[in-house]
Design a protein around this motif. Structure first.
Motif, PDB file in Angstrom:
ATOM      1  N   LEU A 223      59.468  61.325 -23.537  1.00 16.31           N
ATOM      2  CA  LEU A 223      58.132  61.388 -24.037  1.00 16.31           C
ATOM      3  C   LEU A 223      58.154  61.792 -25.378  1.00 16.31           C
ATOM      4  N   ALA A 224      59.054  62.834 -25.788  1.00 20.59           N
ATOM      5  CA  ALA A 224      59.301  63.018 -27.318  1.00 20.59           C
ATOM      6  C   ALA A 224      59.921  61.941 -28.019  1.00 20.59           C
ATOM      7  N   GLU A 225      60.523  61.090 -27.416  1.00 22.12           N
ATOM      8  CA  GLU A 225      61.132  59.780 -28.067  1.00 22.12           C
ATOM      9  C   GLU A 225      59.835  58.785 -28.113  1.00 22.12           C
ATOM     10  N   LEU A 226      59.146  58.590 -27.239  1.00 25.38           N
ATOM     11  CA  LEU A 226      58.089  57.747 -27.136  1.00 25.38           C
ATOM     12  C   LEU A 226      57.063  58.200 -28.318  1.00 25.38           C
ATOM     13  N   ASP A 227      56.643  59.699 -28.297  1.00 29.01           N
ATOM     14  CA  ASP A 227      55.832  60.089 -29.244  1.00 29.01           C
ATOM     15  C   ASP A 227      56.231  59.806 -30.685  1.00 29.01           C
ATOM     16  N   THR A 228      57.542  59.762 -30.746  1.00 32.61           N
ATOM     17  CA  THR A 228      58.057  59.449 -32.197  1.00 32.61           C
ATOM     18  C   THR A 228      57.727  58.244 -32.587  1.00 32.61           C
ATOM     19  N   SER A 229      58.103  56.991 -31.738  1.00 27.45           N
ATOM     20  CA  SER A 229      57.824  55.674 -31.741  1.00 27.45           C
ATOM     21  C   SER A 229      56.287  55.494 -32.271  1.00 27.45           C
ATOM     22  N   LEU A 230      55.627  55.906 -31.292  1.00 27.23           N
ATOM     23  CA  LEU A 230      53.878  55.626 -31.363  1.00 27.23           C
ATOM     24  C   LEU A 230      53.413  56.383 -32.523  1.00 27.23           C
ATOM     25  N   ARG A 231      53.816  57.588 -33.041  1.00 26.25           N
ATOM     26  CA  ARG A 231      53.478  58.012 -34.438  1.00 26.25           C
ATOM     27  C   ARG A 231      53.692  57.328 -35.635  1.00 26.25           C
ATOM     28  N   LYS A 232      54.935  56.465 -35.651  1.00 26.97           N
ATOM     29  CA  LYS A 232      55.325  55.603 -36.767  1.00 26.97           C
ATOM     30  C   LYS A 232      54.371  54.540 -36.611  1.00 26.97           C
ATOM     31  N   MET A 233      53.645  54.142 -35.567  1.00 24.67           N
ATOM     32  CA  MET A 233      52.455  52.892 -35.795  1.00 24.67           C
ATOM     33  C   MET A 233      51.199  53.503 -36.230  1.00 24.67           C
ATOM     34  N   ASP A 234      50.687  54.731 -35.779  1.00 24.12           N
ATOM     35  CA  ASP A 234      49.700  55.371 -35.867  1.00 24.12           C
ATOM     36  C   ASP A 234      49.770  56.960 -36.082  1.00 24.12           C
ATOM     37  N   LYS A 235      50.065  57.514 -36.958  1.00 30.73           N
ATOM     38  CA  LYS A 235      50.159  59.012 -36.786  1.00 30.73           C
ATOM     39  C   LYS A 235      48.805  59.752 -36.368  1.00 30.73           C
ATOM     40  N   LYS A 236      47.698  59.247 -36.734  1.00 30.97           N
ATOM     41  CA  LYS A 236      46.527  60.083 -36.752  1.00 30.97           C
ATOM     42  C   LYS A 236      46.034  59.772 -35.168  1.00 30.97           C
ATOM     43  N   ASP A 237      46.533  58.707 -34.450  1.00 34.08           N
ATOM     44  CA  ASP A 237      45.932  58.462 -33.022  1.00 34.08           C
ATOM     45  C   ASP A 237      46.810  57.853 -32.138  1.00 34.08           C
ATOM     46  N   PRO A 238      48.149  58.312 -32.041  1.00 35.23           N
ATOM     47  CA  PRO A 238      49.283  57.591 -31.474  1.00 35.23           C
ATOM     48  C   PRO A 238      49.026  57.361 -29.855  1.00 35.23           C
ATOM     49  N   VAL A 239      48.128  58.038 -29.368  1.00 35.23           N
ATOM     50  CA  VAL A 239      48.053  57.872 -27.883  1.00 35.23           C
ATOM     51  C   VAL A 239      46.862  56.642 -27.743  1.00 35.23           C
ATOM     52  N   LYS A 240      46.293  56.006 -28.474  1.00 35.38           N
ATOM     53  CA  LYS A 240      45.474  55.200 -28.291  1.00 35.38           C
ATOM     54  C   LYS A 240      46.452  53.999 -27.633  1.00 35.38           C
ATOM     55  N   TYR A 241      47.829  54.120 -27.879  1.00 33.72           N
ATOM     56  CA  TYR A 241      48.809  52.950 -27.341  1.00 33.72           C
ATOM     57  C   TYR A 241      48.821  52.843 -25.912  1.00 33.72           C
ATOM     58  N   ASP A 242      48.409  54.105 -25.391  1.00 34.18           N
ATOM     59  CA  ASP A 242      48.509  54.101 -24.080  1.00 34.18           C
ATOM     60  C   ASP A 242      47.531  53.111 -23.139  1.00 34.18           C
ATOM     61  N   PHE A 243      46.567  52.628 -23.636  1.00 38.72           N
ATOM     62  CA  PHE A 243      45.807  51.702 -23.222  1.00 38.72           C
ATOM     63  C   PHE A 243      46.542  50.245 -23.189  1.00 38.72           C
ATOM     64  N   ALA A 244      47.402  50.156 -24.341  1.00 38.80           N
ATOM     65  CA  ALA A 244      48.122  48.851 -24.325  1.00 38.80           C
ATOM     66  C   ALA A 244      49.355  48.873 -23.415  1.00 38.80           C
ATOM     67  N   LEU A 245      50.009  49.986 -23.187  1.00 39.76           N
ATOM     68  CA  LEU A 245      51.316  50.055 -22.752  1.00 39.76           C
ATOM     69  C   LEU A 245      50.758  50.055 -21.048  1.00 39.76           C
ATOM     70  N   PHE A 246      49.897  51.110 -20.566  1.00 40.35           N
ATOM     71  CA  PHE A 246      49.271  50.739 -19.181  1.00 40.35           C
ATOM     72  C   PHE A 246      48.526  49.519 -19.131  1.00 40.35           C
ATOM     73  N   GLY A 247      47.875  48.996 -19.710  1.00 44.14           N
ATOM     74  CA  GLY A 247      47.202  47.794 -19.371  1.00 44.14           C
ATOM     75  C   GLY A 247      48.058  46.781 -19.245  1.00 44.14           C
ATOM     76  N   LEU A 248      49.216  46.491 -20.369  1.00 45.36           N
ATOM     77  CA  LEU A 248      50.197  45.500 -20.158  1.00 45.36           C
ATOM     78  C   LEU A 248      51.017  45.747 -18.892  1.00 45.36           C
ATOM     79  N   GLY A 249      51.202  46.905 -18.229  1.00 48.79           N
ATOM     80  CA  GLY A 249      52.110  47.279 -17.054  1.00 48.79           C
ATOM     81  C   GLY A 249      51.137  46.813 -15.834  1.00 48.79           C
ATOM     82  N   VAL A 250      50.090  47.538 -15.927  1.00 49.87           N
ATOM     83  CA  VAL A 250      49.145  47.486 -14.619  1.00 49.87           C
ATOM     84  C   VAL A 250      48.340  46.210 -14.317  1.00 49.87           C
TER      85      VAL A 250
END
Length: 254
Positions: A223-250
């Motif tokens: 989780l810490a590793e993933l958080d670091t990666s997502l914060r590089k793309m959007d440090k203000k709202d990193p967990v918006k990418y949960d929608f992308a990752l979950f949507g792509l997977g499910v």
């Protein structure tokens, strides 16, 4: 894909999945039935707690919990008598049973009466860039009244190695104001920049395929590793990418 292309790809997927249609098949539909802040957060917390396994069953059993509380979660939590908890007899979702649910009601009441509510506990114990310490403190407070040992397993502790997927999802629901009508954004004392991605099998597998995550286990270090990666793309709202990752997977079986 290079880093710029990857960000553009995931930003597009966020827009695709972070919209009201997402609610139709997701457990977040349960708290969306309510308008009162306390009803929303209690319902969301209980729903997130049992959010593992078949999604249709999660939704069905979450709805059942709310009905057992007379469709008035906050009023039930604050004003129930012990004998009212007998109505939970027979409730079960996987390993979460009626005894666990009874305790959760008592513990939530304890937090509202003694700690000024769920939001206050998390907000008072979060660091400037993380809620993981706050989750650990929350668990300690949640179990400070007499309880069965078995019930402790239903709240994870990230400081003991857990990715704490379900509580991180609950926090995403409460804190992010996505302007799309999915996440609620009703907690004003925490920032989306402090949140961590709800890491599960789907989001973890997609993150690895995209090079956002190398660690193989879905645990606190991952989780810490993933958080670091997502914060590089959007440090203000990193967990918006949960929608992308979950949507792509499910939804897209990426």
């Amino acid at each position: 894909m290079n880093k710029t292309e990857l960000k553009e790809f995931l930003d597009e997927k966020v827009i695709e999945f972070n919209n009201p249609k997402f609610i139709e098949s997701d457990p977040i539909q349960i708290p969306h039935q309510f308008k009162l802040k306390e009803d929303i957060e209690i319902t969301a917390f209980l729903t997130a707690t049992i959010a593992w396994g078949n999604r249709k069953m999660i939704i069905k059993n979450s709805q059942k919990m709310i009905e057992l509380m007379g469709n008035s979660p906050f009023d039930f939590v604050m004003n129930h008598q012990d004998h009212h908890l007998n109505s939970f007899d027979g409730f079960v979702h996987r390993t979460f049973n009626s005894l666990d649910l009874q305790y959760f009601i008592k513990a939530i009441q304890h937090i509202y009466k003694n700690y000024n509510g769920l939001e206050t506990v998390f907000a008072n114990n979060a660091s400037i860039d993380s809620t993981q310490q706050a989750i650990s403190v929350f668990k300690n407070i949640f179990f400070e009244i007499p309880h069965l040992q078995r019930t402790q397993k239903h709240i994870s502790n990230p400081l003991k190695g857990s990715a704490a997927k379900r509580i991180n999802m609950f926090l995403r629901w409460m804190v992010r104001n996505d302007n799309a009508g999915v996440d609620f954004g009703i907690w004003q004392n925490l920032s989306p920049s402090q949140l961590s991605c709800p890491l599960d099998v789907h989001s973890g597998n997609v993150a690895r395929k995209l090079g956002l995550l190398k660690r193989k286990q879905n645990d606190a270090k991952a989780l810490a590793e993933l958080d670091t990666s997502l914060r590089k793309m959007d440090k203000k709202d990193p967990v918006k990418y949960d929608f992308a990752l979950f949507g792509l997977g499910v939804f897209e079986k990426f």
